[in-house]
Design a protein around this motif. Sequence first.
Motif, mmCIF file in Angstrom:
data_model
loop_
_atom_site.group_PDB
_atom_site.id
_atom_site.type_symbol
_atom_site.label_atom_id
_atom_site.label_comp_id
_atom_site.label_asym_id
_atom_site.label_seq_id
_atom_site.Cartn_x
_atom_site.Cartn_y
_atom_site.Cartn_z
ATOM 1 N N UNK A 1 0.836 -1.201 0.000
ATOM 2 C CA UNK A 1 0.000 0.000 0.000
ATOM 3 C C UNK A 1 0.871 1.250 0.000
ATOM 4 N N UNK A 2 0.267 2.345 -0.369
ATOM 5 C CA UNK A 2 0.988 3.613 -0.341
ATOM 6 C C UNK A 2 1.312 3.942 1.101
ATOM 7 N N UNK A 3 2.552 4.175 1.388
ATOM 8 C CA UNK A 3 2.977 4.495 2.761
ATOM 9 C C UNK A 3 3.158 5.996 2.884
ATOM 10 N N UNK A 4 2.113 6.730 2.537
ATOM 11 C CA UNK A 4 2.215 8.176 2.550
ATOM 12 C C UNK A 4 1.659 8.785 3.820
ATOM 13 N N UNK A 5 1.405 7.953 4.831
ATOM 14 C CA UNK A 5 0.894 8.529 6.068
ATOM 15 C C UNK A 5 1.983 9.403 6.661
ATOM 16 N N UNK A 6 1.719 10.668 6.722
ATOM 17 C CA UNK A 6 2.694 11.639 7.171
ATOM 18 C C UNK A 6 2.253 12.169 8.525
ATOM 19 N N UNK A 7 3.129 12.091 9.500
ATOM 20 C CA UNK A 7 2.790 12.559 10.840
ATOM 21 C C UNK A 7 2.435 14.041 10.840
ATOM 22 N N UNK A 8 2.924 14.793 9.865
ATOM 23 C CA UNK A 8 2.610 16.217 9.811
ATOM 24 C C UNK A 8 1.126 16.448 9.559
ATOM 25 N N UNK A 9 0.439 15.483 8.959
ATOM 26 C CA UNK A 9 -0.990 15.655 8.707
ATOM 27 C C UNK A 9 -1.790 15.614 10.007
ATOM 28 N N UNK A 10 -1.200 15.126 11.055
ATOM 29 C CA UNK A 10 -1.865 15.061 12.356
ATOM 30 C C UNK A 10 -1.381 16.188 13.267
ATOM 31 N N UNK A 11 -1.124 17.354 12.698
ATOM 32 C CA UNK A 11 -0.563 18.462 13.452
ATOM 33 C C UNK A 11 -1.445 18.876 14.618
ATOM 34 N N UNK A 12 -2.752 18.830 14.459
ATOM 35 C CA UNK A 12 -3.640 19.226 15.546
ATOM 36 C C UNK A 12 -3.475 18.291 16.745
ATOM 37 N N UNK B 1 -0.822 16.659 17.546
ATOM 38 C CA UNK B 1 0.469 16.950 18.181
ATOM 39 C C UNK B 1 0.397 18.218 19.026
ATOM 40 N N UNK B 2 -0.337 19.223 18.573
ATOM 41 C CA UNK B 2 -0.484 20.450 19.354
ATOM 42 C C UNK B 2 -1.228 20.160 20.656
ATOM 43 N N UNK B 3 -2.308 19.383 20.565
ATOM 44 C CA UNK B 3 -3.079 19.039 21.758
ATOM 45 C C UNK B 3 -2.220 18.239 22.735
ATOM 46 N N UNK B 4 -1.462 17.279 22.224
ATOM 47 C CA UNK B 4 -0.606 16.466 23.089
ATOM 48 C C UNK B 4 0.472 17.328 23.738
ATOM 49 N N UNK B 5 1.052 18.242 22.970
ATOM 50 C CA UNK B 5 2.092 19.113 23.522
ATOM 51 C C UNK B 5 1.521 20.010 24.622
ATOM 52 N N UNK B 6 0.341 20.603 24.379
ATOM 53 C CA UNK B 6 -0.278 21.450 25.402
ATOM 54 C C UNK B 6 -0.633 20.644 26.651
ATOM 55 N N UNK B 7 -1.188 19.460 26.454
ATOM 56 C CA UNK B 7 -1.533 18.611 27.597
ATOM 57 C C UNK B 7 -0.279 18.224 28.380
ATOM 58 N N UNK C 1 -1.289 9.843 27.019
ATOM 59 C CA UNK C 1 -0.736 10.815 26.066
ATOM 60 C C UNK C 1 0.259 10.158 25.120
ATOM 61 N N UNK C 2 1.090 9.283 25.649
ATOM 62 C CA UNK C 2 2.063 8.590 24.807
ATOM 63 C C UNK C 2 1.352 7.711 23.778
ATOM 64 N N UNK C 3 0.295 7.021 24.199
ATOM 65 C CA UNK C 3 -0.469 6.167 23.282
ATOM 66 C C UNK C 3 -1.117 6.999 22.173
ATOM 67 N N UNK C 4 -1.719 8.124 22.541
ATOM 68 C CA UNK C 4 -2.368 8.993 21.554
ATOM 69 C C UNK C 4 -1.330 9.588 20.610
ATOM 70 N N UNK C 5 -0.220 10.049 21.164
ATOM 71 C CA UNK C 5 0.812 10.683 20.336
ATOM 72 C C UNK C 5 1.475 9.689 19.390
ATOM 73 N N UNK C 6 1.503 8.421 19.764
ATOM 74 C CA UNK C 6 2.187 7.425 18.923
ATOM 75 C C UNK C 6 1.271 6.821 17.857
ATOM 76 N N UNK C 7 -0.001 7.207 17.816
ATOM 77 C CA UNK C 7 -0.918 6.618 16.839
ATOM 78 C C UNK C 7 -0.466 6.803 15.391
ATOM 79 N N UNK C 8 -0.024 7.992 14.978
ATOM 80 C CA UNK C 8 0.453 8.120 13.598
ATOM 81 C C UNK C 8 1.622 7.184 13.294
#
Length: 183
Positions: free
Chosen positions: A32-43, A45-51, A80-87
């Motif tokens: 499959x196309x492996x184009x999943x880019x962590x940058x697409x989940x920027x929101x 990452x911002x929520x995790x960083x603030x939390x 938080x680690x589990x959520x942040x590691x999803x991408x």
Amino acid sequence: MSILDWGLSDEDISAARKVLQDDEQLVLAIKPRAEHDCRSDWLRWIVVALASVILVGLMLQQGRAHPLAPLLTLPFWGILLWVASEPWRKWRCTRRTLYLLTNRRAIVLQGRLTGHRLHAFALHRDMIDAVAVRGDGSGNIVFVTQNTWTLRNEKIVDDIRQIGFMDIDNVKVVQKILENQIG
């Protein structure tokens, strides 16, 4: 054609060899196309960083009150680690997924964090459930659609899971190869 001619990684070749039977001939091996880019989940990452900043502040503030208070934040850090590691987990599973077409079967080796989940489909005329093509030529060839209904918060939720050659490039070309193999 040898399995070594498909440009697969050693891990993919090893996984494919485990599922191919002696009398099967490999027709196609794709990923499959492996184009999943962590940058697409920027929101996310911002929520995790603030939390994280808030939790560190709470931990430091509570640490002055009682020496064991920071231990109360450990479950939150785990979440938080589990959520942040999803991408990363999605990317790793996609990277480990492999689709094989032989003279007898269509094989989906779904990547997991550890190992693979095997789905094998005998080639027959009605095996393709659906084909979805995107504007760039990529898409899905679905073999099985599974519907499950679960009760969540007193509401019935319909979960649809599709199994097939998902998120592949040149889906029409792959469909044509598959139909030629079916005969």
